[in-house]
Scaffold this active site. Structure first.
Site, PDB file in Angstrom:
ATOM      1  N   CYS A  52       0.820  -1.208   0.000  1.00 42.24           N
ATOM      2  CA  CYS A  52       0.000   0.000   0.000  1.00 42.24           C
ATOM      3  C   CYS A  52       0.856   1.260   0.000  1.00 42.24           C
ATOM      4  O   CYS A  52       0.368   2.342  -0.333  1.00 42.24           O
ATOM      5  CB  CYS A  52      -0.947   0.004   1.194  1.00 42.24           C
ATOM      6  SG  CYS A  52      -0.121  -0.127   2.794  1.00 42.24           S
ATOM      7  N   GLU A 117       5.083  -5.593   9.173  1.00 47.38           N
ATOM      8  CA  GLU A 117       4.401  -6.140   8.003  1.00 47.38           C
ATOM      9  C   GLU A 117       5.307  -6.234   6.779  1.00 47.38           C
ATOM     10  O   GLU A 117       5.173  -7.137   5.960  1.00 47.38           O
ATOM     11  CB  GLU A 117       3.166  -5.288   7.654  1.00 47.38           C
ATOM     12  CG  GLU A 117       2.000  -5.440   8.611  1.00 47.38           C
ATOM     13  CD  GLU A 117       2.143  -4.553   9.834  1.00 47.38           C
ATOM     14  OE1 GLU A 117       3.102  -3.747   9.878  1.00 47.38           O
ATOM     15  OE2 GLU A 117       1.314  -4.669  10.754  1.00 47.38           O
ATOM     16  N   ALA A 191     -10.525  -9.124   5.386  1.00 52.48           N
ATOM     17  CA  ALA A 191     -10.144 -10.099   6.413  1.00 52.48           C
ATOM     18  C   ALA A 191      -8.656 -10.409   6.371  1.00 52.48           C
ATOM     19  O   ALA A 191      -8.249 -11.538   6.623  1.00 52.48           O
ATOM     20  CB  ALA A 191     -10.962 -11.383   6.233  1.00 52.48           C
ATOM     21  N   LYS A 193      -4.401  -9.449   7.365  1.00 52.13           N
ATOM     22  CA  LYS A 193      -3.629  -9.316   8.601  1.00 52.13           C
ATOM     23  C   LYS A 193      -3.761  -7.916   9.200  1.00 52.13           C
ATOM     24  O   LYS A 193      -3.794  -7.755  10.418  1.00 52.13           O
ATOM     25  CB  LYS A 193      -2.164  -9.643   8.324  1.00 52.13           C
ATOM     26  CG  LYS A 193      -1.916 -11.115   8.018  1.00 52.13           C
ATOM     27  CD  LYS A 193      -0.439 -11.397   7.821  1.00 52.13           C
ATOM     28  CE  LYS A 193      -0.203 -12.880   7.553  1.00 52.13           C
ATOM     29  NZ  LYS A 193       1.243 -13.171   7.348  1.00 52.13           N
TER      30      LYS A 193
END
EC number: 1.2.1.70
Length: 431
Positions: A52, A117, A191, A193
């Protein structure tokens, strides 16, 4: 031309989310990019990292300029890259590219320094490239080393402990608007992480009503069991959105899942009470126009970046220690990479010397007559020893030069003096 490590891309530092979302790639689109670009001129090995906050093409190339141009042509054809977009992109080479890759894997280049992440995203990008057959011994070595550096940074510094994560900022922004979060109704769209982390943070701060909405109901049900909420299919979302105090959206839908008309309906059902919408998806899930609806407080990735920059002192102390580790690791790996770059030339030199020795031995046999077995073995051993002395000496000299420019000059001199073909493709190396 000599092989080079190149990174072409854009990230949250160089572009707002409105630009980044145009170049975001799903897993399928990344596979397509890998297969198309690895056939392009100059590109020998390739990894595509798309999150992202960044889209980057990591290249091992025999022609840096042509490889970068191939990436831009691909983006122009497939994603509508325009001249006005160029200022958002960067092209990094060799040492700068290597440092950048290490910083990305270690989360030193993340919007939230120390966030965990990126490690998983980095591993996934590498695994996908390996599965597509677009990496070889050079990029595999670079990616493996980057993950080793990342692990050392996390083990030897407090970089992870000091991270202000995206779920954390979601809670902080929600509390700014709604106050305490006890008994607040939360809807999680997606849905993944990130949604799971957000759910845990919100529940730890008092939110007790959790609704998980997903395109695949089965995944929503699995997720809701973890957080003690209810599961809803995406097409049935409307009544649940109408009763939400906080909506966190992180789907991979190619279009808005909440538009201005949806926000107006939600606020009508809520009687205009304040509602927080946090859009952590790229491309964005929520139409920016919902900000025009009274009572709606929309925060996207650009807003989260501003929050993440606050109170950075603890993270910066850890980052300084991490940068020292990175510099140490990069220096050692750079030496290894420089040594690898001259291997094709040394191999070509050995082959050339072996060829000359064989020719001279054959001439000697014709002049003196056949050798005995002992003489033949002795002469063969002698010529092999001469080849080893010459090639070994040059190999040590080439590998130990401190600067690439010096190495390139001497490598070219060896190639010219011994009439060696420049082994461009061989230098790039593949499994």
């Amino acid at each position: 031309m000599e092989p080079s490590l190149v990174v072409v891309g854009l990230n949250f530092k160089t572009s707002p989310v409105a630009v980044r979302e145009r170049f975001w790639m799903s897993e399928l689109r990344r596979y397509e990019a890998l297969h198309q670009l690895v056939r392009a001129e100059g590109i020998d090995e390739l990894v595509v990292l798309a999150t992202c906050n960044r889209t980057e093409f990591i290249l091992w190339t025999s022609d840096a300029g042509e490889a970068a141009d191939s990436v831009l042509r691909f983006l122009t054809h497939e994603y509508g890259l325009k001249m006005s977009d160029w200022s958002h992109f960067y092209r990094l080479m060799d040492d700068v590219a290597l440092n950048h890759i290490f910083r990305v894997a270690s989360s030193l280049d993340s919007m939230v320094i120390g966030e965990p992440e990126i490690v998983g995203q980095f591993k996934n990008a590498w695994s996908q490239a390996q599965a597509a057959g677009t990496t070889g011994r050079f990029l595999d070595a670079v990616m493996q080393k980057a993950l080793t550096v990342s692990k050392r940074v996390r083990n030897e510094t407090a970089i992870g402990n000091a991270a202000v994560s995206i779920p954390y900022t979601t809670v902080e922004l929600s509390k700014q608007v709604l106050g305490e979060l006890f008994d607040k109704a939360v809807v999680l769209m997606g849905a993944g992480k990130m949604s799971e982390s957000a759910a845990k943070y919100l529940m730890n701060h008092g939110a007790s009503q959790i609704c998980v909405i997903n395109r695949t109901l089965h995944k929503a049900q699995e997720f809701s069991e973890k957080v003690g909420g209810i599961a809803v299919a995406l097409e049935d979302r409307a009544p649940y959105l109408d009763h939400a105090d906080i909506i966190v959206s992180s789907t991979s839908c190619p279009h808005y899942v909440i538009e201005k008309a949806d926000a107006e309906r939600i606020q009508a059902a809520r009687g205009g009470k304040p509602i927080v919408m946090v859009d952590i998806a790229v491309p964005r899930d929520i139409d920016p126009a919902v900000r025009e609806v009274p009572g709606v407080h929309l925060f996207d990735m650009d807003d989260l970046e501003k929050v993440a920059k606050r109170n950075e002192s603890e993270r910066q102390v850890a980052a300084v220690a991490a940068e020292e580790i990175l510099a140490d690791e990069a220096k050692g790996f750079r030496r290894k990479l420089m040594a690898e770059r001259v291997v094709p030339t040394i191999v070509a030199l050995r082959n050339r010397l072996d060829e000359v020795c064989r020719q001279e031995l054959e001439s000697l046999r014709q002049e003196l007559g056949p050798f005995t077995e002992d003489q033949d073995q002795a002469m063969t051993a002698l010529t092999a020893h001469i080849t080893q002395r010459i090639a070994g000496s040059l190999a040590r000299e080439l590998k130990e030069l401190p600067e690439r420019s010096e190495q390139d000059m001497l490598t070219m001199a060896v190639q010219r003096l011994f009439h060696l073909e420049q082994p461009q493709k061989a230098a790039a190396g593949t499994n």
